[in-house]
Design a protein around this motif. Structure first.
Motif, short mmCIF file in Angstrom:
data_model
loop_
_atom_site.label_atom_id
_atom_site.label_comp_id
_atom_site.label_asym_id
_atom_site.label_seq_id
_atom_site.Cartn_x
_atom_site.Cartn_y
_atom_site.Cartn_z
N LYS A 42 48.45 35.70 33.44
CA LYS A 42 47.83 34.34 32.61
C LYS A 42 47.55 34.61 31.30
CE LYS A 42 47.94 32.01 36.55
NZ LYS A 42 46.83 31.71 37.31
N ARG A 43 47.21 33.44 30.21
CA ARG A 43 47.05 33.45 29.09
C ARG A 43 45.95 34.80 28.41
NH1 ARG A 43 48.07 30.53 24.43
NH2 ARG A 43 47.40 31.75 22.66
N ALA A 44 45.03 34.77 29.31
CA ALA A 44 43.89 35.60 28.85
C ALA A 44 44.22 37.11 29.01
CB ALA A 44 42.43 35.42 29.77
N GLU A 45 45.06 37.17 30.15
CA GLU A 45 45.63 38.78 30.15
C GLU A 45 46.62 39.17 29.13
OE1 GLU A 45 45.54 38.78 35.05
OE2 GLU A 45 46.25 37.16 34.11
N VAL A 46 47.27 38.21 28.81
CA VAL A 46 48.52 38.58 27.82
C VAL A 46 47.82 38.52 26.47
CG1 VAL A 46 50.36 37.41 26.62
CG2 VAL A 46 50.31 37.38 29.15
N ASP A 47 46.91 37.69 26.38
CA ASP A 47 46.07 37.68 24.67
C ASP A 47 45.44 39.25 24.66
OD1 ASP A 47 46.71 35.37 24.06
OD2 ASP A 47 44.94 34.62 24.48
N PRO A 104 37.57 45.50 39.45
CA PRO A 104 36.53 44.31 40.01
C PRO A 104 35.87 43.72 38.96
CG PRO A 104 36.32 46.46 41.17
CD PRO A 104 37.25 46.54 40.00
N ALA A 105 35.57 44.43 37.50
CA ALA A 105 35.09 43.94 36.47
C ALA A 105 35.57 42.82 35.70
CB ALA A 105 34.61 45.08 35.41
N GLU A 106 37.09 42.87 35.88
CA GLU A 106 37.86 41.54 35.29
C GLU A 106 37.60 40.36 36.03
OE1 GLU A 106 42.64 40.91 34.04
OE2 GLU A 106 41.98 42.46 35.70
N ILE A 107 37.22 40.44 37.25
CA ILE A 107 37.13 39.28 38.13
C ILE A 107 35.66 38.79 37.89
CG2 ILE A 107 37.16 38.42 40.54
CD1 ILE A 107 39.24 40.44 41.25
N GLU A 108 34.96 39.89 37.90
CA GLU A 108 33.51 39.62 37.67
C GLU A 108 33.26 38.70 36.40
OE1 GLU A 108 32.07 43.58 40.35
OE2 GLU A 108 31.89 43.53 38.19
N ALA A 109 33.91 39.09 35.37
CA ALA A 109 33.59 38.56 34.11
C ALA A 109 33.99 37.05 34.18
CB ALA A 109 34.56 39.03 33.17
N SER A 137 33.02 27.95 47.82
CA SER A 137 33.69 29.57 47.70
C SER A 137 34.86 29.08 47.24
CB SER A 137 33.87 30.10 49.06
OG SER A 137 34.33 29.39 50.15
N GLU A 138 35.49 27.92 47.61
CA GLU A 138 36.88 27.59 46.99
C GLU A 138 36.82 27.30 45.43
OE1 GLU A 138 39.65 27.23 48.44
OE2 GLU A 138 39.32 27.61 50.59
N GLU A 139 35.71 26.59 45.21
CA GLU A 139 35.66 26.34 43.54
C GLU A 139 35.79 27.73 42.87
OE1 GLU A 139 32.57 24.44 40.48
OE2 GLU A 139 32.06 24.21 42.52
N LEU A 140 34.90 28.69 43.30
CA LEU A 140 34.90 30.06 42.61
C LEU A 140 36.34 30.60 42.63
CD1 LEU A 140 31.42 31.27 43.55
CD2 LEU A 140 32.12 30.29 41.37
N ALA A 141 36.90 30.64 43.87
CA ALA A 141 38.21 31.23 44.22
C ALA A 141 39.12 30.75 43.08
CB ALA A 141 38.66 31.32 45.51
N ALA A 142 39.16 29.41 43.14
CA ALA A 142 40.18 28.60 42.32
C ALA A 142 40.09 29.16 40.66
CB ALA A 142 40.13 27.01 42.52
N LEU A 143 38.61 29.19 40.24
CA LEU A 143 38.39 29.50 38.99
C LEU A 143 38.96 30.98 38.73
CD1 LEU A 143 36.70 29.16 36.37
CD2 LEU A 143 34.99 30.55 37.47
N LEU A 196 43.41 34.25 36.18
CA LEU A 196 44.12 35.49 36.24
C LEU A 196 45.18 35.40 37.16
CD1 LEU A 196 40.71 37.68 36.60
CD2 LEU A 196 41.97 37.31 34.49
N ALA A 197 46.05 36.57 37.16
CA ALA A 197 47.14 36.52 38.28
C ALA A 197 46.85 36.26 39.61
CB ALA A 197 47.70 38.02 38.10
N SER A 198 47.52 35.60 40.25
CA SER A 198 47.29 35.30 41.73
C SER A 198 46.87 36.36 42.55
CB SER A 198 48.63 34.32 42.14
OG SER A 198 49.74 35.38 42.20
#
Length: 477
Positions: free
Chosen positions: A73-78, A376-381, A417-423, A428-430
């Motif tokens: 996604k955009r954040a990873e490409v940036d 893990p830190a990438e998802i935690e952020a 949980s669904e809201e956080l997973a959707a965030l 980030l990548a699926s």
């Protein structure tokens, strides 16, 4: 006499002469846009012939390719663009087009003539990405010399010749997909590219194209073993199936062999050092990742002192090879990846007196999801950015396709949980989306603030077992 076919894609076929002509035209186009010796060109592409042409054109001009995952996604490409500072872009992805002026791969290539720039073996050829435990991915620099060594080692390990036929479904931005494409064309083997993985297409083409070596990461192996009509396909052309990127799930491998008669071979490598070990092609021992390939030395080092250990002792797997990366970006991350010129894999394992290598654990905290490394830190952020999250930590648990991501969250809010997973899925990548979100009273940490992931994992899994397997609602993947 017509030129033999080197590459097939859908209903298109290309000889090496075809690819060379297109490469020359693409190189001229890029040269006119300012690409030259030492340039870095971002490439974000699906698996297609135009990717191969663009890669070869970049190298013809003495430039380096920065390979971005089409799943990002955009954040990873940036982040990747800021880290590697490419001056040009080629691809078929709208995210990259939003970040840099992009030469789209759908644009036709006009005939052209560009001379090969003499290649400096020590110059960067390609930059791929490998996540670190501290956050966003690091760029791995491979020189022309290290990539050529990896190609040679992989070809020898596979016993690949010009008579072999492969199909490639893994992303070209991943070191495995890249290595297979470059190796096959360099060897003169025939390859078919696929836009994406499709188990039925894979089986049809093994049969119709008479594929001789099949590459499989864990999801492909699982799809094979679960396929209801597997026996109806003629797989007799296969010499073997190569299990890559994650340790073998022996029950899955044996189930496929029992149904088809095709045997498996397993290998071990990393983005930083693509080829480390490979099993014997005949009579592979699937409880190991094989033995060090020719030109590679492996040792086990103490986790406490770093000193080399003897046979069967458990410690960190360290590797010495000419195929090792030139270094990371940021450069500050490079020194800790080596111990006296030996690459520190971060994997824990044993090496017996006969050279058989086993992986028993990971010293690093990376989560291996379907062959991709996830920090893990990438998802935690991302999770910390939600106002309802007071604290969180992410870890992996064993799964049929490698590992599954679990997010442990401390929250005083009624966030779901669904809201956080959707965030996470939105940012980030699926494949980085948590498989499960678990709500906990606290996140165990050292006084330094470091998360005690192993403690947290054991606590969560124990609670899950006591509740009959109910350790938080799984998210929809």
């Amino acid at each position: 006499m017509s030129e033999p076919i080197a590459l097939a894609f859908e209903d298109r076929q290309y000889s090496l002469a075809d690819l060379d002509a297109l490469t020359s035209g693409m190189a001229l186009d890029l040269q006119q846009r300012g690409v030259g010796v030492g340039s870095r060109v971002a490439v974000m592409s699906s698996n297609r012939p135009e990717f191969v042409v663009a890669l070869r054109a970049i190298w013809r001009l003495g430039a380096a390719a920065v390979l971005l995952s089409p799943a990002w996604k955009r954040a990873e490409v940036d982040h990747a663009v800021a880290l590697t500072a490419p001056t040009h872009a080629v691809g078929d992805h709208p995210v990259l087009a939003d970040v840099l002026p992009m030469r789209h791969l759908d644009e036709p290539v006009a005939p052209g003539d560009t001379a090969h720039v003499p290649v400096d073996p020590g110059a960067d050829a390609v930059l791929v990405f490998s996540s670190g435990t501290t956050g966003m991915p690091k760029a791995v620099r491979h020189t022309h010399a290290s990539l050529a060594a990896a190609v040679r080692q992989w070809r020898d390990a596979l016993g690949l010749t010009a008579t072999d036929r492969l199909q490639i479904m893994t992303p070209p931005s991943h070191i495995l997909g890249l290595l297979n494409i470059v190796m096959a064309l360099d060897t003169g083997a025939w390859i078919r590219l696929h836009r994406r993985f499709d188990i039925d297409a894979m089986l049809r083409h093994i049969e119709s194209d008479r594929i001789t070596i099949e590459m499989a990461v864990a999801p492909i192996a699982l799809a094979l073993s679960a396929h209801p009509d597997l026996e109806r396909h003629d797989l007799s052309s296969l010499r073997y199936i190569m299990w890559c990127a994650t340790p073998v799930t022996e029950s899955v491998a044996h189930a496929v062999t029992a149904r088809t008669g095709v045997t498996w071979v397993t290998a071990y490598g990393a983005s930083e050092l693509p080829v480390i070990a490979c099993n014997d092609l005949d009579g592979a021992r699937l409880d190991t990742v094989g033995r060090a390939v020719d030109g590679v030395a492996v040792r086990i080092a103490s986790l406490e002192t770093g000193e080399p250990l003897g046979p069967n002792a458990e410690g960190e797997i360290q590797v010495f090879s000419e195929a090792v990366m030139g270094g990371y970006l940021p450069e500050s991350a490079t020194s800790e990846a080596f111990s006296d010129r030996w690459y520190r894999t971060g994997d824990v394992g044993t090496l017996d007196a006969d050279g058989w290598l086993r992986i028993t654990d990971r010293a690093k905290e990376m989560i291996k999801v379907r062959g991709f490394q996830v920090a893990p830190a990438e998802i935690e952020a991302v999770l910390h950015g939600h106002p309802g999250v007071e604290d969180c930590a992410v870890f992996g648990v064993p799964s049929a396709d490698g590992e599954a991501i679990v997010a442990a969250v401390k929250s005083a809010d009624s966030v779901g949980s669904e809201e956080l997973a959707a965030l996470v899925a939105d940012r980030l990548a699926s494949y980085k989306k948590p498989r499960r979100v678990v709500f906990v009273d606290d996140i165990p940490r050292l006084p330094s603030g470091k998360v005690l992931r192993r403690v947290l994992r054991e606590r969560v899994m124990s609670a899950c077992a006591k509740s009959g397997g109910n350790c938080g609602r799984p998210t929809d993947q």
